[in-house]
Design an enzyme around this catalytic site. Structure first.
Site, PDB file in Angstrom:
ATOM      1  N   GLU A 142     -54.441 127.817  78.005  1.00 48.37           N
ATOM      2  CA  GLU A 142     -53.369 126.968  77.477  1.00 48.37           C
ATOM      3  C   GLU A 142     -53.978 126.039  76.431  1.00 48.37           C
ATOM      4  OE1 GLU A 142     -49.932 123.881  79.100  1.00 48.37           O
ATOM      5  OE2 GLU A 142     -51.891 124.005  80.082  1.00 48.37           O
ATOM      6  N   HIS A 144     -53.373 116.960  76.932  1.00 44.65           N
ATOM      7  CA  HIS A 144     -54.471 117.746  76.373  1.00 44.65           C
ATOM      8  C   HIS A 144     -55.359 116.889  75.465  1.00 44.65           C
ATOM      9  CE1 HIS A 144     -53.119 122.074  77.265  1.00 44.65           C
ATOM     10  NE2 HIS A 144     -52.393 121.265  78.005  1.00 44.65           N
ATOM     11  N   HIS A 150     -46.561 123.512  73.975  1.00 47.87           N
ATOM     12  CA  HIS A 150     -47.179 122.366  73.304  1.00 47.87           C
ATOM     13  C   HIS A 150     -46.923 122.489  71.799  1.00 47.87           C
ATOM     14  CE1 HIS A 150     -49.215 120.455  76.725  1.00 47.87           C
ATOM     15  NE2 HIS A 150     -49.249 121.684  77.211  1.00 47.87           N
ATOM     16  N   HIS A 202     -43.647 125.898  80.245  1.00 49.60           N
ATOM     17  CA  HIS A 202     -43.011 124.725  80.874  1.00 49.60           C
ATOM     18  C   HIS A 202     -41.900 124.125  80.003  1.00 49.60           C
ATOM     19  CE1 HIS A 202     -46.146 122.591  78.656  1.00 49.60           C
ATOM     20  NE2 HIS A 202     -47.073 122.788  79.580  1.00 49.60           N
ATOM     21  N   ASN A 223     -41.048 120.349  78.609  1.00 49.87           N
ATOM     22  CA  ASN A 223     -42.269 119.554  78.541  1.00 49.87           C
ATOM     23  C   ASN A 223     -43.122 119.966  77.350  1.00 49.87           C
ATOM     24  OD1 ASN A 223     -42.077 119.864  81.971  1.00 49.87           O
ATOM     25  ND2 ASN A 223     -42.079 117.860  81.013  1.00 49.87           N
ATOM     26  N   ARG A 238     -28.693 117.475  65.931  1.00 53.16           N
ATOM     27  CA  ARG A 238     -28.978 117.810  64.540  1.00 53.16           C
ATOM     28  C   ARG A 238     -30.306 118.547  64.368  1.00 53.16           C
ATOM     29  NH1 ARG A 238     -26.726 112.467  63.467  1.00 53.16           N
ATOM     30  NH2 ARG A 238     -24.648 112.713  62.537  1.00 53.16           N
ATOM     31  N   ASP A 249     -40.428 120.124  89.967  1.00 49.64           N
ATOM     32  CA  ASP A 249     -40.869 119.096  90.913  1.00 49.64           C
ATOM     33  C   ASP A 249     -40.059 117.809  90.825  1.00 49.64           C
ATOM     34  OD1 ASP A 249     -41.812 118.154  88.487  1.00 49.64           O
ATOM     35  OD2 ASP A 249     -43.862 117.791  89.169  1.00 49.64           O
ATOM     36  N   GLY A 250     -39.134 117.729  89.860  1.00 48.23           N
ATOM     37  CA  GLY A 250     -38.334 116.521  89.715  1.00 48.23           C
ATOM     38  C   GLY A 250     -38.996 115.447  88.872  1.00 48.23           C
ATOM     39  N   ASP A 284     -47.762 124.559  87.766  1.00 54.22           N
ATOM     40  CA  ASP A 284     -48.488 123.668  86.852  1.00 54.22           C
ATOM     41  C   ASP A 284     -49.334 122.691  87.667  1.00 54.22           C
ATOM     42  OD1 ASP A 284     -48.953 123.008  84.059  1.00 54.22           O
ATOM     43  OD2 ASP A 284     -47.909 121.120  84.404  1.00 54.22           O
TER      44      ASP A 284
END
Length: 363
Positions: free
Chosen positions: A128, A140, A193, A214, A217, A225, A246-247, A271
């Site tokens: 990743e 990261h 990302h 993900h 995220n 727009r 996971d909330g 994750d």
């Protein structure tokens, strides 16, 4: 030839349909058939609550205090396998986040050594980054993020041939040549990302990138727009995406919205990381999630907890939640012997669960 084995349960889910008061018949580690338990000539000694396909985690970084990136060895992968298996996942794809070439190559070596030694469950390595967009780096490390050359990509792919199974990258940061090269090695390219515009992301998906990392995220968000990469994922009929249920990474209501938009294209990952006090990723457990320097950096999920949350927090039907944790990840990877289905002729790769979907039970 091995004798037939019989596994009876109150409920059996094949990945396609439910059977009640049924028995899974296994021959030579393959599913032979599913029959009504009352039709057996002998009453079963044990009747389990629920049998379902084994779960699959396509993104997990470490367990037991051993991040793969910090401890790239077989022992770390054994800990990771034990964690995954206890949490319902017979298959896992260890992941290394943006890092130095030295670390990436060491992780390739570790996975190769684990597989060659007969280590179970590891389908390959998920890299990743570091070919991502610094604007959407999340936790990261900035110093390693860069745009790859074809030469660099080819060197990594050659070294990791047969070991690297997925690479997450920002499509706007990588040339078409690099992306096509990765795909030519049979490696799944996942968009993540990324700060791609809706148009850039759609073009990348049209060109063959099959999945995203993900959802919501570390990616350009859906705005009225500027639909961003989230909008492109929603609107693209072929693109799948992982999500972290996971909330914390994603509000459960947002998962419900995504599920309505994407249907079978949405699948779960943990994750998950583990506590680490040194190195480039010092993860600290904060409640039910991990943080690095105050930034959300990973979950404390298992795949079984993913399924539980999808049912009990998002309101997804149990069979569909199981598919999001087994069948759909299997369809993303397209690896022989890993189908996410308990159909005749398929490998009998199943787990036993309690009725609350909280615990994996021993056979």
């Amino acid at each position: 030839m091995n004798p037939l084995q019989y596994f009876s349960a109150d409920k059996i889910f094949t990945g396609n349909q439910w059977y009640e008061q049924a028995t899974l018949v296994v021959e030579n580690e393959l599913v032979k058939q599913i029959v009504a338990t009352h039709s057996l000539p002998v009453k079963p000694a044990v009747v389990y609550p629920m049998i379902v396909p084994a779960l699959i985690d396509l993104q997990i970084y470490g367990a037991g205090g051993k991040l793969l990136s910090m401890h790239p060895n077989k022992e770390s992968l054994l800990l990771l396998y034990d964690y995954c298996k206890a949490g319902g996942a017979n298959w896992f794809q260890p992941t290394v986040a943006t890092n130095s070439d030295e670390v990436l190559y060491a992780c390739i070596d570790a996975v190769k050594a684990y597989q060659l030694s007969g280590g179970e469950g590891c389908i390959g390595l998920h890299i990743e980054g570091p070919w991502i967009n610094n604007i959407k780096k999340g936790a990261h490390i900035t110093e390693f993020i860069h745009i790859p050359s074809v030469t660099e990509a080819k060197k990594l792919l050659e070294y990791g041939k047969g070991v690297i199974t997925m690479i997450t990258l920002a499509p706007e940061m990588c040339s078409t040549e690099v992306i096509e090269l990765i795909r030519s090695y049979g490696v799944v390219v996942s968009a993540g990302h990324s700060n791609a515009t809706y148009e850039e992301a759609t073009a990348a998906f049209d060109a063959g990138i099959p999945t995203a990392t993900h959802l919501y995220n570390a990616m350009s968000s859906l705005q009225h727009r500027a639909p961003g990469i989230v909008g492109a994922i929603f609107n693209h009929a072929q693109v799948r995406s992982s999500i972290v249920p996971d909330g914390y990474h994603v509000d459960f209501a947002a998962i419900k919205i995504a599920k309505k938009q994407m249907g079978e294209r949405l699948f779960a990952i943990t994750d998950a990381v583990t506590s680490s006090v040194d190195g480039t990723y010092p993860h600290q457990l904060k409640g039910d999630k991990y943080e690095t320097n105050g930034i959300l950096s990973g979950s404390a999920l298992t795949m079984l907890k993913c399924a539980y949350n999808l049912v009990n927090q998002v309101g997804i039907e149990l069979g569909e939640a199981i598919r999001m944790c087994s069948l759909y990840p299997a369809q993303v990877m397209k690896l022989p012997g890993i189908s996410g289905l308990l159909e005749p002729g398929n490998k009998a790769d199943f787990i036993v669960l309690d009725n609350e979907l909280k615990n994996r039970l021993p056979l």
